[in-house]
Design an enzyme around this catalytic site. Structure first.
Site, PDB file in Angstrom:
ATOM      1  N   SER A 215       0.852  -1.233  -0.013  1.00  0.00           N
ATOM      2  CA  SER A 215      -0.071   0.002   0.061  1.00  0.00           C
ATOM      3  C   SER A 215       0.999   1.509   0.081  1.00  0.00           C
ATOM      4  CB  SER A 215      -0.937  -0.088   1.372  1.00  0.00           C
ATOM      5  OG  SER A 215      -2.034   0.832   0.863  1.00  0.00           O
ATOM      6  N   ASP A 321      -8.793  -5.508  -5.774  1.00  0.00           N
ATOM      7  CA  ASP A 321      -8.242  -4.303  -4.832  1.00  0.00           C
ATOM      8  C   ASP A 321      -9.312  -3.151  -5.110  1.00  0.00           C
ATOM      9  OD1 ASP A 321      -7.176  -2.631  -3.091  1.00  0.00           O
ATOM     10  OD2 ASP A 321      -5.368  -3.209  -3.569  1.00  0.00           O
ATOM     11  N   HIS A 352      -7.255  -5.983  -1.219  1.00  0.00           N
ATOM     12  CA  HIS A 352      -6.075  -5.308  -0.735  1.00  0.00           C
ATOM     13  C   HIS A 352      -5.287  -6.356   0.745  1.00  0.00           C
ATOM     14  CE1 HIS A 352      -3.786  -1.596  -0.727  1.00  0.00           C
ATOM     15  NE2 HIS A 352      -3.949  -1.325   0.777  1.00  0.00           N
TER      16      HIS A 352
END
Length: 669
Positions: A215, A321, A352
Site C-alpha cells: 500500500s 483491490d 487489498h
C-alpha cells in the site's frame, strides 16, 4: 488510501495493512510453535534446500545489532529552520560486521509504524527504555537477518520518531526514503540522535538496497525507484499506488469523499500535527474535489518518471483491490515495460491483501530467491522463471512467460440494441447510425445490482452481452471503453464494468478479510526474541459461490471529456469520453457470457454527481477496446459453434457485494 483498515465501507478513510501453482518455487518447512518465542531458527527443507545458490540462516538473530539513526533529508518541510531528520531503525547480523564483511539491505519506509500497524495483525514498532527497537513489524527481519541481510525500517517524515511533515506521496514522503538509500551509499548524513551532532556512517553495508512494502509503503518504493537513485537494486510494491491522482479520482469522478489532507492527518505524529498546518493547507488547496488535474498531482505521478527506473520491479496486486484500484498497477506495469525494466508480477483474486496471507510458503520462498538474486547476486534462475503468476481459481495458479501473454491484442467490441430496451448485444459489428440506449443515474445502485439484472430492462443501466461462449476467452491487461452520451443535466458520471456471466466459486473480496479468513494457529518464519515473534496466524481462502463476477471496472465524470479540467455540460449535447478500465487477467470460460454494462454512479465506488441525469448513449459511437489473448480471431472462435452445457444459474443471481471504502487508507491488513 493505500492503507485502509478493514473493508467496512464507511465514509471515513482508514488504512489497510496487508497487505501458482506452477511451477512450485520450493517448500519452506513451516513449523507451528506453541510457545510464540523461539530463538532457534528452523531451517527450510525440501526443494528449497536443494538449491545450490541461496542464502542460509547462519547468523544469530538474537544477537543481531539493533540500532537507530536519524538521516538528514535535506528538506525543511515543517519550516523550523533546520533540515528534517527521519528515524531509521536497523536490525543487522553481528557476525559479518565483526568479520569486516558488508551486507545488503532490505528497506521498508512506512507512515504506519506507530499509528496503525503493519500486516494482518497490525503490528507496531516497539522500543526499550533506551529507545532501541525491540519489535519490527512483519517477518522480514526474522527471516532475512539470519541470512545475511540488514533490515531497515524508515519512519516517513512527520510520522513516529521522524521530523518533518507528511505530504502524501510528495517530495517529503519520497525523500524520506531516498535519503536513507543515499546514506547507505555514502551520499547523505546521519546522526546518532534526532537533534544531536554526532554523525554515523553505514560502513557495514555494500549499499545494495531492495525496497518492499504494501500500500502506502510500496507506493514510496515506486516513488523512490522513479527518482533513479543509485544503489536501489530492486523494489517489491504490493497493492501500491503509481499515481496519487488515480487513487483519489477516475477521469474527474471522485473515488472518495476526502483528500490527501485527511490521510496526512491520519498518520502524522503529534509534533507534525502541531507544526505542519501549512503543508496540510497545500494538500487541501492542491487537491480540489472537482477532480481536476493540478500541479500537486503532477508531483505525485511516478508513472511519468518510469524511464528513470533502474531497479528491477516485482509487482504484486489483488485484482479485486477496491482500495488501491488496479489501474495503479496496470499503468505502472505498462510504463515499466515500455522502458525495458526487468520485472515480475503476481495477481491474485483478493482485494487489498498481502501475499503472505494468501500464498505464504510460496511467497516467502519466491521473495527469498528474488532478494538473493538482486541483492546478493546469486544466479538462482529467478529472472528466467515465468514472469507472471495469476490466481485463476481460488488457490489455483497459472503462469505466463511474459505478461500480458504473447498474442494479446486490443480488440474492439461494439454494443448494439437487442430485443428489449437496455438489454443489448456485444460483438464485432458496429451499431447502425441512430441506435441508442437510455438510462437514468440511480446513486442507490451499484455494479452488483446492474449485473444481477443484466438480462432485464431496468431504467438505471444499459447492458450488452455476447452469445454464450463456445471457447474460453481470456482478457489480459488494461481495457478502455469509449462512450458517446447526451445528458439531460449539467453534470453526469459514467461507469463501465465488464462482467463474467456464469456460476463460479471465487474469493469473497467483499468480505471483512477481502478474500481471506484468519485462523488461530501460527506458522513461524525465522527465529524469535522475547519482544519480536516470527510466528503469524494462519490464513485460508474466504470463498463464495456466485452467479456472475465483475472483473474490471472504470469511471469518469463526463464534464472532463476534454481532459484534465472539468466544465459544466450543456443538456442535450452529445459528449464523448474514454473510461480507463482497471487492469485484470480473467478467463470467461466456455458456457459463460461476457457483458459490458454502462451506467451512472457506481454506489460506494464513486461519489454521485451534483445532479441526477438521464443519459442517452449513441451506440454507433460507443465501443470497448479489450486486450484479448488471440485478439479478434479468438473472439470470433469463442462466439461461434455450439456452447457446452454448464451448471444452471442460481435461482436468484448473486455476486460479491461491493465493500464500503469511504475514507480509506492505503495499507492496512
Amino acid at each position: 488510501m493505500p492503507i485502509a483498515t478493514r473493508f467496512t465501507r464507511t465514509r471515513s478513510r482508514s488504512p489497510r495493512n496487508s497487505s501458482l501453482r506452477s511451477p512450485r518455487w520450493g517448500r519452506l518447512l513451516v513449523v507451528a510453535v506453541a510457545a510464540a518465542l523461539t530463538a532457534l531458527f528452523v531451517s527450510p527443507v525440501g526443494a528449497q534446500a536443494a538449491r545450490a545458490k541461496e542464502s542460509r540462516p547462519v547468523y544469530s538473530y538474537e544477537n543481531a545489532i539493533r540500532e537507530s539513526v536519524w538521516v538528514d533529508t535535506r528538506l525543511d518541510a515543517d519550516g523550523d529552520g533546520r533540515t528534517d531528520r527521519v528515524a531509521v531503525d536497523i536490525v543487522r547480523p553481528r557476525e559479518p560486521a565483526q568479520q569486516g564483511r558488508k551486507v545488503p539491505v532490505i528497506l521498508e519506509a512506512s507512515p504506519y509504524y506507530s499509528c496503525c500497524g503493519r500486516g494482518n495483525e497490525s503490528q507496531l514498532k516497539t522500543y526499550d527504555a533506551q529507545g532501541h527497537v525491540v519489535q519490527m513489524p512483519l517477518f522480514y527481519d526474522n527471516y532475512f537477518v539470519p541470512r545475511g541481510y540488514a533490515f531497515v525500517a524508515v519512519d516517513l517524515s512527520g510520522t513516529n520518531r521522524s521530523d518533518g511533515c507528511v505530504d502524501v506521496g510528495g517530495s517529503s514522503d519520497v525523500q524520506s526514503a531516498k535519503a536513507v538509500v543515499d546514506w547507505l551509499n555514502g551520499r547523505a548524513r546521519a546522526y546518532t540522535t534526532r537533534t544531536g551532532t554526532q554523525r554515523v556512517g553505514a560502513d557495514w553495508t555494500n549499499g545494495r538496497t531492495g525496497m518492499i512494502g504494501k500500500s502506502w509503503d510500496g507506493t514510496i518504493a515506486n516513488g523512490v525507484a522513479a527518482t533513479g537513485v543509485e544503489g536501489l537494486k530492486t523494489i517489491v510494491p504490493i497493492s501500491s499506488i503509481s499515481s496519487w491522482y488515480d487513487y483519489y479520482f477516475a477521469k474527474g469522478a471522485s473515488l472518495y469523499d476526502s483528500g490527501p489532507d485527511w490521510l496526512s492527518n491520519y498518520v502524522e505524529s503529534p509534533d507534525a500535527r502541531a507544526h505542519c498546518g501549512a503543508v496540510q493547507q497545500k494538500l487541501v488547496d492542491g487537491a480540489p474535489r472537482d477532480g481536476d488535474w493540478t500541479p500537486l498531482w503532477t508531483g505525485r505521478d511516478y508513472v511519468a518518471d518510469a524511464s528513470k527506473v533502474k531497479a528491477s520491479v516485482f509487482v504484486v496486486h489483488g485484482m479485486q483491490d477496491l482500495n488501491v484500484r488496479t489501474k495503479n498497477f496496470g499503468q505502472w506495469w505498462d510504463a515499466l515495460a515500455a522502458n525495458g525494466v526487468e520485472r515480475k508480477i503476481w495477481l491474485s483474486q483478493t482485494g487489498h491483501v498481502d501475499p503472505f496471507d494468501y500464498r505464504r510458503s510460496d511467497w516467502v520462498d519466491t521473495l527469498h530467491q528474488w532478494f538473493d538474486h538482486y541483492l546478493l547476486g546469486y544466479d538462482n534462475g529467478i529472472e528466467r522463471a515465468p514472469m507472471a503468476d495469476i490466481e485463476r481459481h481460488v488457490d489455483q495458479w497459472s503462469t505466463d512467460a511474459v505478461w500480458p501473454p504473447t498474442g494479446t491484442r486490443d480488440t474492439v467490441l461494439r454494443p448494439a440494441t437487442g430485443s428489449a430496451p437496455g438489454v443489448g448485444t456485444l460483438g464485432l459489428s458496429r451499431a447502425p447510425a441512430g441506435s441508442s440506449e437510455t438510462f437514468t443515474d440511480n446513486p442507490a445502485l451499484d455494479e452488483t445490482s446492474w449485473s444481477a439484472t443484466v438480462d432485464k430492462p431496468t431504467p438505471e443501466k444499459a447492458g450488452f452481452v455476447t452469445p454464450t461462449l463456445t471457447k474460453d476467452l481470456r482478457l489480459s491487461g488494461s481495457s478502455k471503453v469509449t462512450v458517446t452520451a447526451t445528458p439531460t443535466t449539467t453534470s453526469a458520471h459514467l461507469s463501465a464494468v465488464l462482467v463474467d456471466l456464469g456460476p463460479d466459486t471465487i474469493r469473497n473480496y467483499g468480505g471483512a478479510g477481502e478474500g481471506i479468513l484468519t485462523g488461530t494457529d501460527r506458522t513461524c518464519w525465522g527465529p524469535s526474541t522475547t519482544g519480536d515473534s516470527s510466528c503469524y496466524k494462519v490464513t485460508s481462502a474466504d470463498k463464495k459461490a456466485v452467479d456472475y463476477t465483475v472483473f474490471s471496472r472504470g469511471w469518469a465524470d463526463l464534464g472532463h471529456y476534454t481532459g484534465d479540467t472539468g466544465q459544466p455540460l450543456n443538456p442535450g449535447t452529445p459528449y464523448t469520453i474514454t473510461l480507463d478500465l482497471h487492469a485484470s487477467d480473467h478467463v470467461v470460460p466456455a458456457g459463460h457470457r461476457l457483458a459490458l454494462i454502462v451506467a451512472g454512479t457506481d454506489k460506494d465506488l464513486i461519489d454521485p454527481p451534483a445532479s441526477t441525469p438521464t443519459l442517452t448513449v449513441d451506440l454507433a459511437h460507443t465501443w470497448a477496446k479489450l486486450p484479448l489473448v488471440g485478439g479478434t480471431g479468438a473472439f470470433r472462435r469463442a462466439t461461434t459453434g455450439t456452447p457446452p452445457q454448464v451448471a444452471p444459474h442460481l435461482a436468484r443471481p448473486t455476486g460479491v457485494s461491493v465493500p464500503q471504502t469511504g475514507s480509506r487508507v492505503p495499507g492496512e491488513r
